[in-house]
Motif scaffolding. Structure first.
Motif, PDB file in Angstrom:
ATOM      1  N   ASP A 209       1.234  -0.938   0.366  1.00 56.02           N
ATOM      2  CA  ASP A 209      -0.165  -0.146  -0.433  1.00 56.02           C
ATOM      3  C   ASP A 209       0.561   1.408  -0.087  1.00 56.02           C
ATOM      4  N   PRO A 210       1.257   1.308  -0.688  1.00 53.50           N
ATOM      5  CA  PRO A 210       2.125   2.601  -1.496  1.00 53.50           C
ATOM      6  C   PRO A 210       1.867   4.279  -0.631  1.00 53.50           C
ATOM      7  N   SER A 211       0.452   3.918  -0.082  1.00 55.96           N
ATOM      8  CA  SER A 211      -0.437   5.814  -0.231  1.00 55.96           C
ATOM      9  C   SER A 211       0.101   5.832   1.948  1.00 55.96           C
ATOM     10  N   LEU A 212       0.841   4.368   2.543  1.00 55.12           N
ATOM     11  CA  LEU A 212       1.268   3.860   3.598  1.00 55.12           C
ATOM     12  C   LEU A 212       2.418   5.004   3.944  1.00 55.12           C
ATOM     13  N   PRO A 213       2.623   5.584   4.720  1.00 55.93           N
ATOM     14  CA  PRO A 213       4.202   6.369   5.555  1.00 55.93           C
ATOM     15  C   PRO A 213       5.136   5.614   5.495  1.00 55.93           C
ATOM     16  N   LYS A 214       6.109   6.130   5.234  1.00 53.50           N
ATOM     17  CA  LYS A 214       7.099   4.609   4.970  1.00 53.50           C
ATOM     18  C   LYS A 214       7.869   4.739   6.175  1.00 53.50           C
ATOM     19  N   LEU A 215       7.493   4.274   7.654  1.00 56.39           N
ATOM     20  CA  LEU A 215       7.884   3.956   8.603  1.00 56.39           C
ATOM     21  C   LEU A 215       9.433   3.463   9.339  1.00 56.39           C
TER      22      LEU A 215
END
Ligand code: DP6
Length: 346
Positions: A93-99
């Motif tokens: 899910d590329p909308s997730l922040p890259k934590l």
């Protein structure tokens, strides 16, 4: 932006002990074990995990206010496992922040009375793993988290569940089946209580990690313990818990502690965790049981001299009363610090 999540994890005290690794890197045990998780309000670790692209110092860990090393293989293994799972979510899910790419800051506090002299690694790694899993919003089950926490400290995998918990040793070389599961909820046998008797608040001499390695390498009794004694104890203990049979629970608890400390004494050179004060507690439990004419108390000792006494709520006066009043001042070296009434945690 700073992302943050907090959690607590309780301590657990084994009644069938984990002692021995078949794989030291993955923390895979030579036997299954079983413990009671004790209520969070009494003894727990509170951990907050945060991450931010603005953190410049790399991953860091503050333990009870002190900066702590995160470069150890076990801590690194936990970071790696958790980041990999987060990275998989981010890839899907590329909308997730890259934590998963941000440095982590972990702040962890124990509320154990320092005098309780309890090993904190179990609650510590359990809280560590769950805090980061919450931060990363991983859809991981307690069993999957137990697999990660196990790599931090073996006994930590049991603190991901409340109540009565087994850690199944598993047989896969990659450790995928070496996870904890709940044998019974706390509410199944809510009358269980634990009392901690502090023989010494000093740090233990031989760490469990190194002690168990020495036992595996040198003890002849150890083979018998893992092949015969523990499997019997596991079976008997699960039955005792299912039937709420305190006499059986107590006998197996005491026998298993004795068996574990016998393999320590059989290690070459020998390892002694129990001292004169510990042995006085053993005798006191025997006397309490003899005087009551039934089994009302069971002792167990981990890799140190402090005793944990299991008993049922209805026998509080008999057990706690005796330790407070009769034993308190009389045994040489006895510290009167007593933490009693600990309940199985949900
Ligand atoms: C005696 O879990 O502290 O308390 O996996 O090396 O971190 P590592 O060991 P650890 O060992 C606990 C040993 C024990 C028994 C038990 O809790 O089952």
């Amino acid at each position: 932006k700073v992302y943050r999540a907090s959690t607590t994890a309780p301590v657990n005290i084994a009644v069938v002990k984990y002692w021995g690794k078949r794989d030291a890197k993955l923390n895979l045990p030579t036997n299954s074990s079983l413990s009671v998780t004790l209520a969070q309000s009494d003894l727990r670790t509170l951990t907050t995990a945060s991450c931010s692209a603005s953190y410049t110092e790399g991953d860091s860990l503050l333990l009870n206010g002190e900066p702590s090393d995160v470069s150890g293989a076990r801590t690194q293994a936990c970071f790696r496992e958790l980041r990999a799972r987060r990275a998989a979510l981010e890839a899907a899910d590329p909308s997730l922040p890259k934590l998963s790419t941000m440095p982590l800051r972990i702040v962890s506090e124990n509320n154990f009375p320092t005098a309780a002299g309890l090993a904190s690694s179990a609650a510590g790694f359990a809280a560590f793993v769950r805090a980061i899993a919450n931060l990363y919003e991983l859809p991981a089950s307690p069993s999957e988290l137990s697999l990660i926490a196990r790599q931090g400290s073996g006994s930590a995998c049991r603190s991901l569940f409340g109540g009565y918990v087994a850690w199944r040793m598993g047989e896969n070389p990659d450790g995928s089946d070496s996870v904890a599961d709940q044998v019974a909820e706390a509410s199944h046998w809510p009358e269980m209580r634990a009392l901690i008797l502090v023989a010494s608040a000093a740090k233990k001499g031989v760490s469990s990690t190194s002690g168990m390695q020495q036992t595996v390498a040198t003890s002849g009794l150890f083979a018998e313990r893992v092949s015969c004694v523990v499997p019997q104890h596991m079976e008997g203990m699960e039955r005792a818990i299912r039937d709420r049979d305190f006499a059986a629970f107590a006998e197996i608890t005491m026998r298993d502690s004795n068996s574990f400390h016998a393999t320590c004494a059989d290690t070459y050179p020998p390892i002694f965790y129990m001292n004169d004060v510990s042995r006085a507690a053993v005798r006191a439990v025997e006397q309490i049981n003899a005087a009551a004419g039934r089994t009302v108390a069971a002792y167990t000792f981990d890799a140190g001299p402090n005793a944990v006494i299991y008993y049922l709520e209805k026998d509080t006066e008999l057990v706690v009363g005796t330790f407070y009043h009769a034993l308190g001042g009389e045994v040489p070296g006895w510290k009167q610090t007593v933490v009693s009434g600990l309940k199985p945690s949900l």
